[in-house]
Design a protein around this motif. Structure first.
Motif, PDB file in Angstrom:
ATOM      1  N   VAL A   1      45.388   9.705 -15.356  1.00  0.00           N
ATOM      2  CA  VAL A   1      45.885  10.586 -16.413  1.00  0.00           C
ATOM      3  C   VAL A   1      47.108  11.360 -15.952  1.00  0.00           C
ATOM      4  CG1 VAL A   1      45.339  12.546 -17.916  1.00  0.00           C
ATOM      5  CG2 VAL A   1      43.601  10.803 -17.427  1.00  0.00           C
ATOM      6  N   HIS A   2      46.996  11.986 -14.780  1.00  0.00           N
ATOM      7  CA  HIS A   2      48.094  12.786 -14.267  1.00  0.00           C
ATOM      8  C   HIS A   2      49.051  11.903 -13.473  1.00  0.00           C
ATOM      9  CE1 HIS A   2      44.660  15.613 -14.764  1.00  0.00           C
ATOM     10  NE2 HIS A   2      45.585  16.232 -15.456  1.00  0.00           N
ATOM     11  N   ARG A   3      50.298  12.175 -13.607  1.00  0.00           N
ATOM     12  CA  ARG A   3      51.329  11.328 -13.005  1.00  0.00           C
ATOM     13  C   ARG A   3      51.237  11.305 -11.491  1.00  0.00           C
ATOM     14  NH1 ARG A   3      57.798  11.839 -14.242  1.00  0.00           N
ATOM     15  NH2 ARG A   3      58.462  10.029 -13.024  1.00  0.00           N
TER      16      ARG A   3
ATOM     17  N   ALA B   1      42.759  22.945  -3.274  1.00  0.00           N
ATOM     18  CA  ALA B   1      42.365  23.888  -4.309  1.00  0.00           C
ATOM     19  C   ALA B   1      41.446  23.195  -5.305  1.00  0.00           C
ATOM     20  CB  ALA B   1      43.609  24.406  -5.035  1.00  0.00           C
ATOM     21  N   ASP B   2      40.588  23.977  -5.968  1.00  0.00           N
ATOM     22  CA  ASP B   2      39.691  23.413  -6.972  1.00  0.00           C
ATOM     23  C   ASP B   2      40.509  22.883  -8.148  1.00  0.00           C
ATOM     24  OD1 ASP B   2      37.376  24.053  -5.565  1.00  0.00           O
ATOM     25  OD2 ASP B   2      37.342  26.091  -6.382  1.00  0.00           O
ATOM     26  N   LEU B   3      40.154  21.683  -8.597  1.00  0.00           N
ATOM     27  CA  LEU B   3      40.837  21.061  -9.721  1.00  0.00           C
ATOM     28  C   LEU B   3      39.824  20.729 -10.805  1.00  0.00           C
ATOM     29  CD1 LEU B   3      43.130  18.550  -7.760  1.00  0.00           C
ATOM     30  CD2 LEU B   3      43.784  20.769  -8.700  1.00  0.00           C
ATOM     31  N   ASP B   4      40.270  20.793 -12.058  1.00  0.00           N
ATOM     32  CA  ASP B   4      39.387  20.446 -13.169  1.00  0.00           C
ATOM     33  C   ASP B   4      39.172  18.939 -13.237  1.00  0.00           C
ATOM     34  OD1 ASP B   4      39.159  23.086 -13.946  1.00  0.00           O
ATOM     35  OD2 ASP B   4      40.922  22.988 -15.245  1.00  0.00           O
ATOM     36  N   CYS B   5      40.172  18.172 -12.861  1.00  0.00           N
ATOM     37  CA  CYS B   5      40.101  16.720 -12.932  1.00  0.00           C
ATOM     38  C   CYS B   5      39.352  16.161 -11.716  1.00  0.00           C
ATOM     39  CB  CYS B   5      41.516  16.132 -12.994  1.00  0.00           C
ATOM     40  SG  CYS B   5      41.559  14.339 -12.951  1.00  0.00           S
ATOM     41  N   GLU B   6      38.213  15.501 -11.949  1.00  0.00           N
ATOM     42  CA  GLU B   6      37.411  14.962 -10.852  1.00  0.00           C
ATOM     43  C   GLU B   6      38.164  13.868 -10.098  1.00  0.00           C
ATOM     44  OE1 GLU B   6      33.683  13.704 -12.453  1.00  0.00           O
ATOM     45  OE2 GLU B   6      32.915  15.764 -12.650  1.00  0.00           O
ATOM     46  N   ALA B   7      38.930  13.056 -10.829  1.00  0.00           N
ATOM     47  CA  ALA B   7      39.694  11.993 -10.177  1.00  0.00           C
ATOM     48  C   ALA B   7      40.751  12.579  -9.253  1.00  0.00           C
ATOM     49  CB  ALA B   7      40.336  11.088 -11.223  1.00  0.00           C
TER      50      ALA B   7
END
Length: 200
Positions: A161-163, A176-182
């Motif tokens: 999803v993210h580039r 850092a904590d990220l919302d995206c698990e991937a």
């Protein structure tokens, strides 16, 4: 445990292992032993000792043997099998490394590896995951990793999803904590790529 370590170690090297010794080799701590011995004399002694621990199902011995087999000796199948055995015994570092390896393999294995990493990040504290990551990093730095065979020539991307997952990391805190698990999985893969010399 009421056993003189020196006497027990000598008996282990001389193949006179009884039931109690097998219990000990399964549970003994390997903290004082280097993952990669520094001298040929120590290599021979330690190899015999670790073989006993592996045969007894010592999770740490299985983990150490697994990463050496996979990353240094490129014995892919035996390395993964040792890591699976250790992970099934609850060894967190083995679970982590197994997850990383499955991501590297791609395909269906990649999805399984991502689940292992994301589940670990959910079930363990951030400090615990950091401890696991750093232990694995220190071990890899002691080894000669065959990059193209076991790591691959290109870094796999978990996030579609993210580039660029790396661009989402805070410069002052790469993990850092990220919302995206991937993206969380990509953090770990990027860390591996920064450790292993010559990775692309």
């Amino acid at each position: 445990m009421g056993v003189q370590i020196k006497d027990w170690f000598c008996r282990t090297l001389n193949n006179s292992v009884d039931v109690d010794d097998k219990y000990i080799t399964r549970h003994v701590s390997l903290e004082k032993f280097h993952v990669i011995p520094w001298t040929s004399n120590k290599q021979a002694e330690q190899a015999i000792f670790l073989d006993r621990c592996i045969s007894s199902g010592n999770p740490e011995a299985l983990y150490r043997h697994g990463i050496v087999q996979y990353f240094e000796k490129t014995e892919i199948n035996s390395g993964i099998e040792c890591l699976r055995r250790a992970a099934n015994l609850g060894h967190l570092e083995a679970m982590y490394v197994l997850g990383i390896i499955l991501i590297l393999h791609g395909g269906e294995d990649k999805e399984k590896g991502m689940k292992i990493i994301t589940d670990m990040k959910k079930s363990q504290t951030r400090n615990k995951v950091k401890e696991i990551r750093e232990k694995f990093s220190r071990t890899l730095k002691l080894m000669w990793v065959n990059n193209t065979m076991v790591v691959g020539q290109r870094r796999p991307r978990c996030c579609t999803v993210h580039r660029d997952a790396k661009s989402k990391f805070h410069l002052w805190n790469k993990f850092a904590d990220l919302d995206c698990e991937a993206c969380c999985c990509d953090q770990e893969i990027i860390n591996l790529w920064e450790i292993v010399p010559g990775s692309i």
